[in-house]
Design an enzyme around this catalytic site. Sequence first.
Site, PDB file in Angstrom:
ATOM      1  N   GLY A   1      -0.352   4.688  -1.164  1.00 60.09           N
ATOM      2  CA  GLY A   1      -1.539   5.221  -0.504  1.00 60.09           C
ATOM      3  C   GLY A   1      -1.229   6.382   0.431  1.00 60.09           C
ATOM      4  O   GLY A   1      -0.102   6.881   0.474  1.00 60.09           O
ATOM      5  N   GLN A   2      -2.254   6.797   1.181  1.00 56.34           N
ATOM      6  CA  GLN A   2      -2.121   8.001   2.015  1.00 56.34           C
ATOM      7  C   GLN A   2      -1.016   7.840   3.065  1.00 56.34           C
ATOM      8  O   GLN A   2      -0.134   8.683   3.174  1.00 56.34           O
ATOM      9  CB  GLN A   2      -3.452   8.310   2.718  1.00 56.34           C
ATOM     10  CG  GLN A   2      -3.416   9.632   3.477  1.00 56.34           C
ATOM     11  CD  GLN A   2      -4.539   9.783   4.500  1.00 56.34           C
ATOM     12  OE1 GLN A   2      -5.230   8.833   4.831  1.00 56.34           O
ATOM     13  NE2 GLN A   2      -4.716  10.999   4.989  1.00 56.34           N
TER      14      GLN A   2
ATOM     15  N   GLY B   1       0.829  -1.215   0.000  1.00 60.12           N
ATOM     16  CA  GLY B   1       0.000   0.000   0.000  1.00 60.12           C
ATOM     17  C   GLY B   1       0.857   1.256   0.000  1.00 60.12           C
ATOM     18  O   GLY B   1       0.455   2.302   0.501  1.00 60.12           O
TER      19      GLY B   1
ATOM     20  N   TYR C   1     -15.588  -2.424   6.614  1.00 61.55           N
ATOM     21  CA  TYR C   1     -14.212  -2.034   6.940  1.00 61.55           C
ATOM     22  C   TYR C   1     -13.911  -2.331   8.413  1.00 61.55           C
ATOM     23  O   TYR C   1     -12.884  -2.924   8.752  1.00 61.55           O
ATOM     24  CB  TYR C   1     -14.039  -0.545   6.632  1.00 61.55           C
ATOM     25  CG  TYR C   1     -12.712   0.030   7.031  1.00 61.55           C
ATOM     26  CD1 TYR C   1     -11.545  -0.302   6.359  1.00 61.55           C
ATOM     27  CD2 TYR C   1     -12.617   0.940   8.089  1.00 61.55           C
ATOM     28  CE1 TYR C   1     -10.327   0.244   6.726  1.00 61.55           C
ATOM     29  CE2 TYR C   1     -11.410   1.493   8.459  1.00 61.55           C
ATOM     30  CZ  TYR C   1     -10.264   1.147   7.778  1.00 61.55           C
ATOM     31  OH  TYR C   1      -9.058   1.687   8.146  1.00 61.55           O
TER      32      TYR C   1
ATOM     33  N   ASP D   1      -0.183  -7.859  -5.639  1.00 60.63           N
ATOM     34  CA  ASP D   1      -1.599  -7.927  -5.301  1.00 60.63           C
ATOM     35  C   ASP D   1      -1.661  -8.772  -4.028  1.00 60.63           C
ATOM     36  O   ASP D   1      -1.382  -9.982  -4.070  1.00 60.63           O
ATOM     37  CB  ASP D   1      -2.378  -8.596  -6.452  1.00 60.63           C
ATOM     38  CG  ASP D   1      -3.845  -8.790  -6.114  1.00 60.63           C
ATOM     39  OD1 ASP D   1      -4.229  -8.609  -4.938  1.00 60.63           O
ATOM     40  OD2 ASP D   1      -4.606  -9.153  -7.034  1.00 60.63           O
TER      41      ASP D   1
ATOM     42  N   LYS E   1     -11.309  -4.976  10.235  1.00 57.95           N
ATOM     43  CA  LYS E   1     -10.259  -4.537  11.173  1.00 57.95           C
ATOM     44  C   LYS E   1     -10.357  -5.291  12.498  1.00 57.95           C
ATOM     45  O   LYS E   1      -9.337  -5.603  13.120  1.00 57.95           O
ATOM     46  CB  LYS E   1     -10.325  -3.017  11.369  1.00 57.95           C
ATOM     47  CG  LYS E   1      -9.842  -2.228  10.147  1.00 57.95           C
ATOM     48  CD  LYS E   1      -8.368  -2.506   9.856  1.00 57.95           C
ATOM     49  CE  LYS E   1      -7.856  -1.808   8.622  1.00 57.95           C
ATOM     50  NZ  LYS E   1      -6.452  -2.152   8.315  1.00 57.95           N
TER      51      LYS E   1
HETATM   52  N1  SER Z   1      -9.849   7.072   8.189  1.00 57.09           N
HETATM   53  C1  SER Z   1     -10.414   5.791   7.898  1.00 57.09           C
HETATM   54  C2  SER Z   1     -11.677   5.900   7.160  1.00 57.09           C
HETATM   55  O1  SER Z   1     -12.278   6.939   7.217  1.00 57.09           O
HETATM   56  C3  SER Z   1     -10.681   5.058   9.183  1.00 57.09           C
HETATM   57  O2  SER Z   1      -9.686   4.199   9.496  1.00 57.09           O
HETATM   58  O3  SER Z   1     -12.089   4.955   6.565  1.00 57.09           O
END
Ligand code: SER
Length: 327
Positions: A16-17, A13, A148, A58, A152
Amino acid sequence: MTRKRMPKILVTGAAGQIGSELTMALRNRYGNQNVVAAGHKTAPSPTLRDSGPFEFIDVTQKETVEAVVDSYQIDTIYHLAAILSAVGEQKPQLCWRVNVNGLYNILEIARERGLPGIFCPSSIAVFGRETPRDNTPQETILSPATMYGVTKVAGEALCDYYVQRFGMDVRGIRYPGIISSETLPGGGTTDYAVAIYYEAIANRRYTCFVGESTVLPMIYMPDAIKAATDLMEADFALLRHYSNYNLTAMSFSAGELAAEIKKHIPDFTVTYKPDSRQAIADSWPRSIDDSAALNDWGWQPDYDLAAMTGDMLERLTARHAEGRLYP
Ligand code: SER
């Protein structure tokens, strides 16, 4: 055991951010050639691509990760590849595959090779409507309201299982919303707290997708990176948690964030048009008790809302003047 040797790191990743900035921080710390950045489809920024190794993988295809781990003799993995909360609600099956099956592949690769270190971020999304929303404790009810969050919770449990069952070293942080200037977040609920800065500079106005009084815990990227590297360098024997440390730096409402930006840009205006992400925000804590992170590995943030806003606006204003506001 404190790690003293030079690690050979893989960051998944990496485009990514978090990854785009964490990879550079790790390269500065451990040497460019010792940190392999890996992305999926997103092309890496020139900074990332030109400063050290970059590979496409991947995480749902185990052999693509194994090839990179073996060819670079990786011993430490920062596993950041994930689908965030808002996209996860659009594509729950993909979210499960990437976040759970992907993590499982990483843990198995590490177990099979005896790799000494894994970092995998968790999130405030593990909490939910049954969880106390103010000063949310380290040990509390996990009742995620999103796919999500479900992934987690499963991920934390999986990581802790590998610690207990296989004696592995797997560490992680429940990040709050992360605000950053280098790479935009990809489809989360806390994205408004990043977008608002860009729109304040570009257009002097912003339409916010959560209500003015919505309060969430947040952190500025330099602190998020410091937390990851500090946790990974902490003495494992002193850790009383592994993959699920509560963490925060500040809590503010969308209205308070707008007011802070207005101190710098007086004609900035915000309108509030909550969408489906409001319900996700309402299921998450307003503030977090991160005293376990303080006690176990000395966590202390450097940035509050005022310091973060000053730094964000300075960086974005400079980029805007060069005609490259958006990354
Ligand atoms: N910042 C993330 C989101 O908004 C949360 O872990 O999905």
